[in-house]
Each structure stands twice: as structure tokens, then as C-alpha cells.
Write a protein that holds these residues in place. Structure first.
Motif, PDB file in Angstrom:
ATOM      1  N   LYS A   1       0.834  -1.195   0.000  1.00 21.52           N
ATOM      2  CA  LYS A   1       0.000   0.000   0.000  1.00 21.52           C
ATOM      3  C   LYS A   1       0.871   1.248   0.000  1.00 21.52           C
ATOM      4  O   LYS A   1       1.917   1.291   0.641  1.00 21.52           O
ATOM      5  N   ALA A   2       0.422   2.262  -0.725  1.00 20.76           N
ATOM      6  CA  ALA A   2       1.100   3.559  -0.752  1.00 20.76           C
ATOM      7  C   ALA A   2       0.113   4.590  -1.256  1.00 20.76           C
ATOM      8  O   ALA A   2      -0.875   4.258  -1.918  1.00 20.76           O
ATOM      9  N   HIS A   3       0.348   5.825  -0.930  1.00 21.45           N
ATOM     10  CA  HIS A   3      -0.462   6.907  -1.468  1.00 21.45           C
ATOM     11  C   HIS A   3       0.024   7.214  -2.880  1.00 21.45           C
ATOM     12  O   HIS A   3       1.219   7.112  -3.179  1.00 21.45           O
ATOM     13  N   LEU A   4      -0.897   7.599  -3.753  1.00 23.26           N
ATOM     14  CA  LEU A   4      -0.584   7.826  -5.160  1.00 23.26           C
ATOM     15  C   LEU A   4      -0.566   9.308  -5.492  1.00 23.26           C
ATOM     16  O   LEU A   4      -1.401  10.079  -5.017  1.00 23.26           O
ATOM     17  N   MET A   5       0.381   9.685  -6.349  1.00 23.42           N
ATOM     18  CA  MET A   5       0.613  11.091  -6.693  1.00 23.42           C
ATOM     19  C   MET A   5       0.814  11.209  -8.199  1.00 23.42           C
ATOM     20  O   MET A   5       1.540  10.425  -8.800  1.00 23.42           O
TER      21      MET A   5
END
Length: 299
Positions: A168-172
Motif C-alpha cells: 500500500k502507498a499513497h498515489l501522486m
């Protein structure tokens, strides 16, 4: 929804993203300041921060007023290493940077200049994302080199790669403000129009509203732009996502939603354009009858 500035409490970027909040980035500095006469094309060095700091400050203020939550320092090509190779086209180098930055105990966000084909060593976008997150990045994505549609395809591949790996990771995402469906693996720098003939490719504000909605629906929560992304493009992101954010940016005080301000025009056929359906379905002409719609990349 009336413009209401910004919420009062300050929160860190991870706190914002983990709560599902939309974070709006900034836009174009090099291309925009070159057009304004403060940057020289070529190495694109940022001496304007010393020679013309007011010009840089003015552009920052325009992005802020348009809705940006985060504005990056204007330091692109400020080192000799970066002049030799525009970082990051290779995931290996990006991983090294993440590993070093993790020593600071601060959140690490890293974006790569890649398209759907992956990095310069043919590492897929999904695998690039996996390597970056395993190295310690909390926020991953892409910036520059490709237009909104292409960049969102790359983001989808990154997201799929992370899901397959159980990560999981935040997307940019911060794409160009230009349409580039015809560029090759190197992106818009290989188009014959780069850098002085790109104006016919500029995305409309309505294109950017569509991009913002598609990015949001994909699960991206850090949404901004790169080269060619003007303040009005940032305003378009802020306006499209105003329902989710709960407020409009100050710049919307002078901009009617979906052209609604045109209902005051003296010409009836222009008043008829004061509606979302008109602008959402418009296919803009270039005004150049002998120009192709697509180009052939030099590489």
C-alpha cells in the motif's frame, strides 16, 4: 459553493492523505517562466530565483490562489549532476534517493518521469512502484514527460503492481499540461514541437477537470501538474474536486462554474454556452487547416 479559502488547522501530508483528503500540487515553473522571459531554454537552469525572485514568488502566489496545497521549490537543474541526466528516468536511481531520504525520518514522496512502457531499463510501472515502496517511499507516482491521459494509464499500472504485491502507498500524479498521445518512451521532449511549438497541444480547463475526476476515481489523492500546467489548470482541479474538499479556491471568485458567467453576455449564442454540456462535449479546433493532429517523435 462559494470560495472559502482553506481549512484552518495545519496537518502533515501523510495525515491528510491517510484521512482521504485531496492534496493539490502546483504546476509549471520552467516552461511558464521561460514564456514570461525569466528562464532560458536548454539546460533550463533556475537562476531566476536569484535574478528575478519576484517573478518566482508571483507564480507561487498564483498557484496558491488557484488552490495548491503544496508548492515545490524552483530548483530543477540546480545541480551539475542533474544537468547531465534528468532524474528520475531509472527506478534504480529513484530507489537510491528514497533510501537516503529515509534517513531524515520524514515522509518520502517520489515520482518518476515514465510512461506506460516503464523506465529506461524497461522496468514496468508496476514494478517501479513496488521497488519504491519497498525502499521506504510513502507516496509514489509520476510527473512530467507525458500528458494527463497517458500519465493516468501509468498510474493505473502502478496501482495494479502494488495491489499484486500486497503493498500500500499513497498515489501522486503531476502530468504535463499538454496532450501527448503520440510521444514515444522519452515523452514530450521527443516531439518536434518541443519546446517552442507546444501551444496547440495545451489542455483546456475542461480537459483538466476531467483529468482530476479520473485521477480521484482511480484512487489518486495527490493531484497536480508539471510543465505547461498553468494556474488556471490548478484552479480546474480545485473546482472539480470542490465537493470532496468542501471549498473552492480564492481564484474561483472570478470564474463561473462550467462557464456559468456567460449567461450575462450580450450575445444570445454565447449565453447558450453557459452550461456544462457545451464545454464538456466541445472538440476544440486548432485553427490550422494544414497541420496534422499528431506528430512523429524524433526517437
Amino acid at each position: 459553493m462559494a470560495p472559502a479559502g482553506r481549512p484552518g488547522a495545519k496537518k502533515g501530508i501523510l495525515e491528510r492523505l491517510e484521512s482521504g483528503e485531496v492534496v493539490i500540487g502546483d504546476g509549471s515553473f520552467l516552461i511558464t517562466l521561460e514564456k514570461r522571459g525569466y528562464v532560458k531554454a536548454g539546460l533550463w537552469t533556475p537562476e531566476a530565483v536569484i535574478e528575478h525572485p519576484d517573478a518566482v514568488r508571483q507564480l507561487h502566489m498564483e498557484f496558491l490562489r488557484a488552490g495548491s496545497n503544496v508548492m515545490q521549490t524552483f530548483t530543477f537543474s540546480a545541480s551539475e549532476d542533474n544537468m547531465e541526466s534528468k532524474y528520475f528516468e531509472h527506478v534504480e536511481e529513484a530507489v537510491w534517493a528514497v533510501e537516503v531520504l529515509k534517513e531524515s525520518d520524514r515522509p518520502v514522496a517520489v515520482t518518476m518521469c515514465i510512461g506506460p512502457e516503464g523506465d529506461m531499463h524497461d522496468i514496468t510501472p508496476g514494478e517501479c512502484a513496488v521497488r519504491l515502496v519497498k525502499a521506504g517511499a510513502s507516496i509514489v507516482g509520476v510527473n512530467c514527460r507525458f500528458g494527463p491521459e497517458t500519465s493516468l494509464k501509468t498510474m493505473e499500472l502502478m496501482k495494479e503492481g502494488l495491489e499484486r504485491a500486497g503493498l500500500k502507498a499513497h498515489l501522486m500524479v503531476q502530468p504535463l499540461g499538454f496532450h501527448t498521445p503520440d510521444c514515444g518512451k522519452e515523452g514530450f521532449v521527443d516531439l518536434p514541437e518541443y519546446p517552442f511549438g507546444l501551444e496547440s497541444r495545451v489542455a483546456t480547463r475542461w480537459d483538466i477537470q476531467k483529468y482530476a475526476r479520473e485521477a480521484y476515481n482511480l484512487g489518486v489523492r495527490y493531484i497536480g501538474g508539471c510543465c505547461g500546467f498553468e494556474p488556471y489548470h490548478i484552479r480546474a482541479i480545485a473546482e472539480e474536486l470542490a465537493p470532496e474538499r468542501g471549498f473552492l479556491p480564492p481564484a474561483s471568485e472570478k470564474h463561473g462554474s462550467w462557464g456559468s458567467g456567460l449567461d450575462m453576455h450580450t450575445k444570445p449564442w454565447i449565453r447558450a454556452r453557459a452550461r456544462r454540456e457545451y464545454w464538456e462535449n466541445l472538440l476544440p479546433a486548432s485553427g490550422r487547416p494544414f497541420c496534422p493532429s499528431l506528430s512523429k517523435p524524433d526517437i
